[in-house]
Design a protein around this motif. Structure first.
Motif, PDB file in Angstrom:
ATOM      1  N   GLY A   1      21.065  40.293  24.626  1.00  0.00           N
ATOM      2  CA  GLY A   1      20.851  38.915  25.044  1.00  0.00           C
ATOM      3  C   GLY A   1      21.048  38.698  26.529  1.00  0.00           C
ATOM      4  O   GLY A   1      21.051  37.573  27.006  1.00  0.00           O
ATOM      5  N   ALA A   2      21.183  39.788  27.293  1.00  0.00           N
ATOM      6  CA  ALA A   2      21.391  39.653  28.736  1.00  0.00           C
ATOM      7  C   ALA A   2      20.138  39.145  29.435  1.00  0.00           C
ATOM      8  O   ALA A   2      20.208  38.626  30.549  1.00  0.00           O
ATOM      9  CB  ALA A   2      21.816  40.987  29.322  1.00  0.00           C
ATOM     10  N   GLY A   3      19.001  39.301  28.781  1.00  0.00           N
ATOM     11  CA  GLY A   3      17.749  38.853  29.401  1.00  0.00           C
ATOM     12  C   GLY A   3      16.898  40.004  29.895  1.00  0.00           C
ATOM     13  O   GLY A   3      16.021  39.813  30.741  1.00  0.00           O
ATOM     14  N   LYS A   4      17.106  41.178  29.358  1.00  0.00           N
ATOM     15  CA  LYS A   4      16.354  42.359  29.825  1.00  0.00           C
ATOM     16  C   LYS A   4      14.888  42.270  29.418  1.00  0.00           C
ATOM     17  O   LYS A   4      13.982  42.447  30.242  1.00  0.00           O
ATOM     18  CB  LYS A   4      16.980  43.637  29.246  1.00  0.00           C
ATOM     19  CG  LYS A   4      18.455  43.815  29.611  1.00  0.00           C
ATOM     20  CD  LYS A   4      19.038  45.095  29.062  1.00  0.00           C
ATOM     21  CE  LYS A   4      19.064  45.153  27.548  1.00  0.00           C
ATOM     22  NZ  LYS A   4      19.997  44.203  26.910  1.00  0.00           N
ATOM     23  N   THR A   5      14.650  41.974  28.133  1.00  0.00           N
ATOM     24  CA  THR A   5      13.261  41.879  27.675  1.00  0.00           C
ATOM     25  C   THR A   5      12.549  40.722  28.367  1.00  0.00           C
ATOM     26  O   THR A   5      11.380  40.821  28.745  1.00  0.00           O
ATOM     27  CB  THR A   5      13.224  41.717  26.145  1.00  0.00           C
ATOM     28  OG1 THR A   5      13.806  42.877  25.552  1.00  0.00           O
ATOM     29  CG2 THR A   5      11.803  41.567  25.647  1.00  0.00           C
ATOM     30  N   THR A   6      13.291  39.626  28.555  1.00  0.00           N
ATOM     31  CA  THR A   6      12.700  38.499  29.266  1.00  0.00           C
ATOM     32  C   THR A   6      12.279  38.910  30.670  1.00  0.00           C
ATOM     33  O   THR A   6      11.191  38.560  31.143  1.00  0.00           O
ATOM     34  CB  THR A   6      13.711  37.333  29.345  1.00  0.00           C
ATOM     35  OG1 THR A   6      14.139  37.011  28.028  1.00  0.00           O
ATOM     36  CG2 THR A   6      13.103  36.123  30.008  1.00  0.00           C
ATOM     37  N   PHE A   7      13.125  39.701  31.325  1.00  0.00           N
ATOM     38  CA  PHE A   7      12.794  40.198  32.665  1.00  0.00           C
ATOM     39  C   PHE A   7      11.491  41.001  32.631  1.00  0.00           C
ATOM     40  O   PHE A   7      10.607  40.812  33.470  1.00  0.00           O
ATOM     41  CB  PHE A   7      13.954  41.046  33.186  1.00  0.00           C
ATOM     42  CG  PHE A   7      13.688  41.685  34.515  1.00  0.00           C
ATOM     43  CD1 PHE A   7      13.646  40.925  35.681  1.00  0.00           C
ATOM     44  CD2 PHE A   7      13.463  43.055  34.601  1.00  0.00           C
ATOM     45  CE1 PHE A   7      13.388  41.521  36.908  1.00  0.00           C
ATOM     46  CE2 PHE A   7      13.202  43.654  35.826  1.00  0.00           C
ATOM     47  CZ  PHE A   7      13.164  42.887  36.982  1.00  0.00           C
ATOM     48  N   VAL A   8      11.377  41.872  31.630  1.00  0.00           N
ATOM     49  CA  VAL A   8      10.147  42.675  31.505  1.00  0.00           C
ATOM     50  C   VAL A   8       8.942  41.762  31.279  1.00  0.00           C
ATOM     51  O   VAL A   8       7.878  41.946  31.890  1.00  0.00           O
ATOM     52  CB  VAL A   8      10.273  43.686  30.342  1.00  0.00           C
ATOM     53  CG1 VAL A   8       8.951  44.409  30.132  1.00  0.00           C
ATOM     54  CG2 VAL A   8      11.387  44.671  30.615  1.00  0.00           C
TER      55      VAL A   8
END
Ligand SMILES: Nc1ncnc2c1ncn2[C@@H]1O[C@H](COP(=O)(O)OP(=O)(O)OP(=O)(O)O)[C@@H](O)[C@H]1O
Ligand SMILES: [Mg+2]
Lengths: 349, 251
Positions: free
Chosen positions: B40-47
């Motif tokens: 939930g850190a936002g890694k996929t969102t970053f991608v």
């Protein structure tokens, strides 16, 4: 048209393995045997049913139309209730060309295909950003507009009286359209078979592969750099050529074109025939059309008031017990005959 | 030398929720960088932001010096920015081989050939055979992806990305769901990539991260916490606290 294998997409692969179904386009169109079979059965019908050539001719021309719908729906996943817009446009174009300029049947076919393709490309570019129900509404609207234009352009189309007086020249200057409908039928059958061959070529091409990808997951197509909409527009245009030729074929073989050729009921009927036969297989379109129109013919003669009810029951039965249409039943039967060791897609090189 | 990928002040909020805040980073040719962070850190969102799947609320993305912030996902792909999906995202009714054929044809812009036969496109069969081989997928080449084991689907996902001949490759947890024996295959394939390619890999498995990465970037709660070499990251107390700490809690 979700298969079992599609539904259990993620998670453990073992459950999926048992439900694996014929994955290749090549298998879905019965490989090399489907089209020769259509030709053989078509020719056999010519000898066996000489009194029903008018019906058989209508079946062949309609099957080409339903085939165009299969390209759009079965290979592109485009839900449409307006395919008759292209059929009607093609029929009128062929009729108008024949009445005013040139009545060679091949010129008429070319005119119909061109007109159907153009109308499909232009309307497709306008409406194919939409999906689902919105798209369905837009396709219906296009059909209505085409019909209304044909209605208003009386001078060219004959309006609600229809366009008559189409008298095609002999095929290749040799085979006259005789009063028994022999030439009509053989011509229609030949065009249908060529149409099937071309369609099979297209669905097996790089373009066909990309279209199957778009119909399954447009976003994944973007992720490999493709533009889903441009595939759909071109596919819609190609199918428009088929539909337009089917319309032209009807004009050639029947000699008249009416407003109902672009009407909503004709679009809907084509959808029923396709679902009946089975989508995404090409030859399913032929089976569905023959079944629908054949049953219609038999029942309408014996029980003119209730035939639609029978068709309805038949359709419900097919959808419930053979969700892939009659063609999937044929494939299952073929699978049983070939023995139990197949159906995983691994046995074909 | 300009960076291959340069991200500046990238932010995204979903409604009130700030999922990415002010992220800046860059990748140079030849980089092997790992992006880590708790769930939930936002890694996929970053991608998703970088690849253009979702539009950012603020910030710019440059690819090879060119501003691509407003380009569509497909346009970025054509410029060589390729990603793989965290959850295998494939065409369930297509065979493994058909996937790779489609990817190669698409890359070479040969998909608008209506009358060509896929089986006869020049060079295609050989290239696809090579890709299949590199991921050990040759035995299942003719199997529909819907009936493939999940680990093999992941391998195909990687093969698909490689087929695109990327300049910048982003792998979102490439080894998730792949048996340990197979994850070596993925690393091997990454090792064999052209040296001038920039690779960003999101991964939770620290073994893999240390084997693969020369630099590590840590993301927590949508923010860039720190970045550095593997050694520096391990020694960083903030990372222990935020990332390794929360992982330990989870068990
Ligand atoms: N479309 C969205 N709308 C609202 N919130 C979202 C959306 N997408 C992601 N989020 C939220 O953003 C946060 C970051 O999600 P993201 O998937 O980027 O995390 P992640 O670092 O990839 O996690 P994981 O390690 O589990 O893959 C999560 O709290 C998630 O719930
Ligand atoms: Mg993630």
């Amino acid at each position: 048209m979700t298969s079992v294998a599609e539904r259990d997409g993620k998670g453990d692969g073992k459950a999926g393995r048992m439900t694996g179904r014929t994955p290749l386009a090549a298998r879905r169109d019965l490989g090399w045997i489907g089209i020769p079979l259509v030709a053989a059965v078509g020719l056999a019908a010519f000898w066996l049913l000489p009194d029903d050539l008018a019906l058989l001719t209508r079946i062949a021309a309609s099957a080409l139309f339903v085939l165009s719908l299969d390209l759009v729906l079965g290979y592109g996943g485009i839900a449409t209730l307006g395919q008759a817009a292209m059929f009607g446009t093609g029929a009128y174009a062929a009729g108008i060309v024949a009445v005013n300029w040139n009545n060679d049947p091949f010129i008429m076919l070319a005119a119909g295909g061109l007109a159907g393709g153009l109308i499909a490309l232009t309307t497709g570019a306008l409406i194919l950003h939409a999906r689902g129900l919105t798209l369905l509404m837009l396709t219906i609207a296009v059909g209505q507009i085409v019909q209304e234009v044909a209605n208003k352009a009386r001078d060219w189309t004959g309006g609600s009286d229809g366009l008559s007086g189409i008298d095609p020249a002999p095929v290749l200057g040799m085979f006259r359209f005789d009063m028994y409908g022999r030439t009509s039928y053989l011509f229609a059958l030949a065009v249908l078979v060529v149409g099937l061959l071309v369609a099979r070529r297209i669905v097996r091409s790089p373009f066909g592969l990309a279209c199957r990808g778009v119909s399954e997951d447009p976003l994944r197509i973007s992720a490999i750099g493709g533009s889903p909409k441009s595939y759909l527009v071109v596919l819609y245009g190609v199918a428009g050529v088929f539909a337009g030729m089917a319309g032209a074929l009807t004009a050639v073989t029947s000699g008249i074109v009416g407003l109902d050729s672009a009407g909503f009921p004709w679009s809907a009927e084509a959808l029923v025939m396709l679902v009946l036969g089975g989508t995404g297989r090409l030859y399913g379109a032929v089976i569905g059309t023959a079944a629908f129109m054949g049953i219609h013919h038999i029942l309408a003669a014996s029980d003119p008031f209730h035939w639609m009810g029978f068709i309805g029951l038949f359709l419900i039965g097919i959808v419930l017990f053979l969700p892939g249409g009659i063609a999937s039943g044929v494939e299952r039967l073929g699978g049983l005959l070939r023995g139990p060791s197949q159906n995983n897609g691994e046995d074909r090189a | 030398m300009t960076a291959l990928l340069e991200v500046e002040g990238l932010s995204k909020n979903f409604g009130g929720l700030q999922v990415s805040s002010d992220i800046s980073m860059m990748l140079n040719a030849g980089d092997r960088c790992a992006l880590i962070g708790p769930n939930g850190a936002g890694k996929t969102t970053f991608v998703n932001l970088v690849t253009g799947v979702i539009p950012p609320s603020a910030g710019t993305i440059r690819l090879d010096g060119r501003d691509v912030t407003t380009l569509s996902a497909a346009e970025r792909v054509r410029l060589g920015l390729i990603r793989s999906f965290q959850v295998a995202r494939l065409f369930k009714s297509m065979t493994v081989r058909e996937h790779l054929e489609l990817a190669v044809l698409q890359r070479d812009r040969r998909t608008f050939r209506l009358f060509a036969n896929v089986a006869k496109v020049a060079g295609l069969a050989d290239e696809v055979a090579g890709l299949l081989d590199s991921m050990g997928l040759t035995p299942v080449a003719h199997t529909a992806v819907g009936s493939l084991a999940y680990g093999q689907q992941r391998l195909l996902e990687i093969a698909l990305a490689l087929a695109m001949k990327p300049k910048v490759l982003i792998l979102d947890e490439p080894a998730a769901g792949v048996p340990h024996s197979e994850s070596q295959r993925i690393l091997d394939a990454i090792d064999r990539l052209p040296k001038d390619l920039a690779v960003l890999m999101i991964e939770h498995d620290m073994d893999l991260v240390f084997r693969f990465a020369r630099t590590i970037v840590v993301l927590a709660q949508g923010r860039l916490l720190c970045s550095g070499t593997a050694k520096e990251i391990v020694a960083d107390p903030r990372v222990r606290e935020v990332y390794l700490g929360s992982r330990a809690d989870a068990h």
